[in-house]
Motif scaffolding. Structure first.
Motif, PDB file in Angstrom:
ATOM      1  N   ASN A   8      75.011  -7.995  81.516  1.00 60.40           N
ATOM      2  CA  ASN A   8      74.303  -8.186  80.169  1.00 60.40           C
ATOM      3  C   ASN A   8      73.006  -9.135  80.451  1.00 60.40           C
ATOM      4  O   ASN A   8      72.854  -9.940  81.262  1.00 60.40           O
ATOM      5  CB  ASN A   8      75.511  -9.050  79.552  1.00 60.40           C
ATOM      6  N   PRO A  21      70.521 -12.034  78.722  1.00 62.33           N
ATOM      7  CA  PRO A  21      70.775 -13.073  77.958  1.00 62.33           C
ATOM      8  C   PRO A  21      70.702 -12.727  76.590  1.00 62.33           C
ATOM      9  O   PRO A  21      71.646 -13.386  75.637  1.00 62.33           O
ATOM     10  CB  PRO A  21      69.708 -14.292  78.336  1.00 62.33           C
ATOM     11  N   LEU A  22      70.015 -11.865  75.887  1.00 61.32           N
ATOM     12  CA  LEU A  22      70.020 -11.588  74.493  1.00 61.32           C
ATOM     13  C   LEU A  22      71.284 -11.136  74.226  1.00 61.32           C
ATOM     14  O   LEU A  22      71.937 -11.242  73.199  1.00 61.32           O
ATOM     15  CB  LEU A  22      68.873 -10.940  74.141  1.00 61.32           C
ATOM     16  N   THR A  23      71.686  -9.946  75.060  1.00 62.57           N
ATOM     17  CA  THR A  23      73.055  -9.306  74.682  1.00 62.57           C
ATOM     18  C   THR A  23      74.228 -10.091  74.891  1.00 62.57           C
ATOM     19  O   THR A  23      75.062 -10.063  74.058  1.00 62.57           O
ATOM     20  CB  THR A  23      73.295  -8.276  75.959  1.00 62.57           C
ATOM     21  N   THR A  24      74.194 -11.303  75.688  1.00 65.05           N
ATOM     22  CA  THR A  24      75.072 -12.304  75.488  1.00 65.05           C
ATOM     23  C   THR A  24      75.411 -12.885  74.506  1.00 65.05           C
ATOM     24  O   THR A  24      76.435 -13.369  73.927  1.00 65.05           O
ATOM     25  CB  THR A  24      75.225 -13.215  77.072  1.00 65.05           C
ATOM     26  N   VAL A  25      74.177 -13.396  74.006  1.00 65.47           N
ATOM     27  CA  VAL A  25      73.816 -14.143  72.759  1.00 65.47           C
ATOM     28  C   VAL A  25      74.764 -13.364  71.597  1.00 65.47           C
ATOM     29  O   VAL A  25      75.315 -13.808  70.798  1.00 65.47           O
ATOM     30  CB  VAL A  25      72.623 -14.690  72.543  1.00 65.47           C
ATOM     31  N   ALA A  26      74.032 -12.054  71.615  1.00 64.38           N
ATOM     32  CA  ALA A  26      74.750 -11.278  70.578  1.00 64.38           C
ATOM     33  C   ALA A  26      76.112 -11.010  70.521  1.00 64.38           C
ATOM     34  O   ALA A  26      76.817 -11.242  69.414  1.00 64.38           O
ATOM     35  CB  ALA A  26      73.992  -9.834  70.473  1.00 64.38           C
ATOM     36  N   ALA A  37      78.495 -12.946  72.217  1.00 61.44           N
ATOM     37  CA  ALA A  37      78.954 -14.505  71.672  1.00 61.44           C
ATOM     38  C   ALA A  37      78.886 -14.623  70.158  1.00 61.44           C
ATOM     39  O   ALA A  37      79.698 -15.381  69.659  1.00 61.44           O
ATOM     40  CB  ALA A  37      78.259 -15.475  72.546  1.00 61.44           C
ATOM     41  N   SER A  38      77.789 -14.379  69.420  1.00 61.54           N
ATOM     42  CA  SER A  38      77.724 -14.239  68.104  1.00 61.54           C
ATOM     43  C   SER A  38      78.819 -13.663  67.296  1.00 61.54           C
ATOM     44  O   SER A  38      79.379 -14.161  66.333  1.00 61.54           O
ATOM     45  CB  SER A  38      76.117 -14.050  67.752  1.00 61.54           C
TER      46      SER A  38
END
Length: 158
Positions: free
Chosen positions: A2, A4-9, A11-12
């Motif tokens: 993943n 970082p952007l995918t991880t944040v998405a 997680a959101s």
């Protein structure tokens, strides 16, 4: 892997789902009081889930499963997830008014963390093995400490 952007998405979305669990606990507790018994609210809650899932599945053109094929391939425990849903919803109905939403949900999260660590470590219920490590243990310990702090410092109901 993943980004970082995918991880944040991801997680959101998970954070939003978690927030909705808190809403669900309070809404179902109110429903249970209005219907006269928590099990009626459990039935209504799960029925509404079905009524919402059906149009979503139709809109997404989800193909019908081959139940006989799945039954032959799946272990018996795979069919029992709904029991966990009934236990959770009924527990939320009974305990949220007594404990408060925060106290109930922090205990639910701590229980989820403990069970998730065990499931991941041993690869239970069809999940890939993700061994327990120091970071996971430290995170879980912080959650359990948080649960204790929330329970300890919450004024008791009148």
């Amino acid at each position: 892997m993943n980004t970082p952007l995918t991880t944040v998405a991801l997680a959101s979305v998970a954070l939003t789902a978690g927030a909705l669990v808190s809403y669900q606990a309070g809404a179902n507790a109110t429903l249970g009081r209005a219907l006269g018994h928590p099990l009626w609210a459990t039935l209504v809650s799960l029925s509404v889930s079905i009524l919402v899932a059906i149009p979503v599945m139709l809109a997404m053109r989800v193909p019908a499963p081959s139940v006989s094929s799945a039954a032959a391939q799946l272990p018996a425990w795979a069919w029992l997830g709904g029991i966990a849903g009934v236990i959770y919803v009924t527990s939320a109905l009974l305990l949220t008014p007594k404990m408060g939403a925060t106290n109930f949900i922090v205990c639910v999260v701590a229980g989820q963390i403990l069970a998730s660590l065990i499931i991941d470590h041993y690869g239970l219920v069809g999940m890939p093995v993700r061994e327990i490590n120091l970071g996971r243990c430290a995170g879980a310990a912080l959650i359990f400490i948080g649960m204790i702090v929330v329970q300890w410092f919450t004024p008791r109901s009148q």
